[in-house]
Design a protein around this motif. Structure first.
Motif, mmCIF file in Angstrom:
data_model
loop_
_atom_site.group_PDB
_atom_site.id
_atom_site.type_symbol
_atom_site.label_atom_id
_atom_site.label_comp_id
_atom_site.label_asym_id
_atom_site.label_seq_id
_atom_site.Cartn_x
_atom_site.Cartn_y
_atom_site.Cartn_z
ATOM 1 N N ILE A 6 -7.223 65.023 40.911
ATOM 2 C CA ILE A 6 -7.636 63.879 40.091
ATOM 3 C C ILE A 6 -9.139 63.657 40.233
ATOM 4 O O ILE A 6 -9.834 63.391 39.244
ATOM 5 C CB ILE A 6 -6.812 62.624 40.468
ATOM 6 N N ARG A 7 -9.668 63.804 41.451
ATOM 7 C CA ARG A 7 -11.127 63.684 41.643
ATOM 8 C C ARG A 7 -11.871 64.690 40.773
ATOM 9 O O ARG A 7 -12.885 64.364 40.152
ATOM 10 C CB ARG A 7 -11.495 63.913 43.115
ATOM 11 N N SER A 8 -11.370 65.927 40.705
ATOM 12 C CA SER A 8 -12.028 66.948 39.876
ATOM 13 C C SER A 8 -11.871 66.616 38.387
ATOM 14 O O SER A 8 -12.828 66.744 37.610
ATOM 15 C CB SER A 8 -11.418 68.337 40.111
ATOM 16 N N VAL B 127 -11.517 63.790 36.983
ATOM 17 C CA VAL B 127 -12.357 62.645 36.648
ATOM 18 C C VAL B 127 -13.771 63.101 36.285
ATOM 19 O O VAL B 127 -14.379 62.602 35.331
ATOM 20 C CB VAL B 127 -12.358 61.658 37.841
ATOM 21 N N VAL C 145 -5.467 61.480 33.383
ATOM 22 C CA VAL C 145 -6.576 60.695 33.933
ATOM 23 C C VAL C 145 -7.296 59.952 32.803
ATOM 24 O O VAL C 145 -7.585 58.758 32.903
ATOM 25 C CB VAL C 145 -7.565 61.605 34.699
ATOM 26 N N ARG D 270 -15.004 57.821 43.493
ATOM 27 C CA ARG D 270 -14.546 59.170 43.820
ATOM 28 C C ARG D 270 -14.666 59.444 45.312
ATOM 29 O O ARG D 270 -13.869 60.159 45.887
ATOM 30 C CB ARG D 270 -15.339 60.236 43.034
#
Lengths: 191, 191
Positions: free
Chosen positions: A182-184, A186, B146, B190
């Motif tokens: 999810i971080r990527s 985003v 996302v 993040r």
């Protein structure tokens, strides 16, 4: 009927999910469930409010989730604090022995629009609880809400992966990996 | 009763919201609403299924939202496509003349847990529709989800700001600003 009823709650829950799968959720009555479990109807009502309660009252993920977010180290960023929360769920709620129950629970819910609605509300409630816990760490308004939405998605996606019949990994490991993805993602979608 | 009933739907909706505010949602009947609007009960049922329908059937934001996301230029990134969608809502659904109705609608919903649940489900439905529209643009699985969660938050937060009694800005302008703030917040959380 024996007055000593070992593991009554778990036996009732297992019997209910067996019957939901065999003859359908609508067609199963509380009496059917009690009989299948070899227990009295009154015993069912000592453990659950109604048959929907078998699917929704069992676990209360909000408690451990919120407690672990609040207890995360002060220097942890907002999404890192969520990671502590999801890790606690893997230890306290989505444990390996709960996996078979969860698999069957999801199948029943997927098949019924009204149960899917109830599940969506439960998810919205968990997201809101996460938002309050993150805000309680001093994260300002909109950032706390962004964190909660991303954390809610991580929880939902990790739960789906964990309850996949082919899976074997711990919930905590799956959740960590999902949060990383999810971080990527985003970074990609910010545009 | 005149057979020609100009603006019957809007008169019924306005009468309903007046009564919900004056005597409470639970205490208001469909007959009360029809009488206040000077129309027959049968006219009410030609426009709405029940009194809850006044609050939830009126607008269908999913249609214009999804259409505008699908029609966004090919080079638009995922969140940019959402911006096109929210802009369309400002033009077609959350127009200046709808603002007074929306203000009163929100007040009624906030006061009733079951209406808040219904609103949460509607929001979840809009988020899911956005996710499918974004996935339809070729955005891969988790990135589409996302985008939908962030877009859903932008829609919710912009709607709250737009229906604030003190506000005067267009929904489209508010939505654009909210999306920008969400883009910044995302970079912060993040971690």
């Amino acid at each position: 009927m024996a007055r000593w009823e070992p593991h009554a709650r778990q036996r009732l829950a297992d019997a209910a999910l067996e019957l939901f799968a065999e003859r359908g959720y609508e067609e199963t009555t509380v009496l059917d469930i009690a009989r299948r479990a070899g227990l009295a109807k009154s015993t069912f009502f000592r453990h659950f409010q109604d048959k929907r309660g078998v699917l929704f009252a069992e676990d209360a993920p909000a408690g451990p989730l919120v407690a672990a977010i609040a207890a995360a180290p002060a220097q942890a960023g907002p999404l890192d604090a969520v990671e502590y929360g999801l890790d606690a769920l893997g230890r306290d709620v989505f444990t390996a022995d709960r996996r078979p129950f969860t698999l069957r629970r999801r199948a029943v819910i997927e098949a019924h629009p009204d149960l899917r609605e109830r599940e969506a509300l439960k998810e919205a409630g968990l997201t809101a609880a996460m938002g309050r816990a993150i805000a309680g760490r001093g994260v300002p308004g909109l950032a706390a809400r962004v964190t909660a939405e991303l954390g809610g998605l991580a929880l939902k996606a990790a739960y789906e992966r964990w309850s996949d019949p082919a899976g074997t990994e711990d919930f905590g490991d799956i959740a960590r990996q999902t949060l990383d993805e999810i971080r990527s993602a985003v970074a990609e979608v910010r545009g």
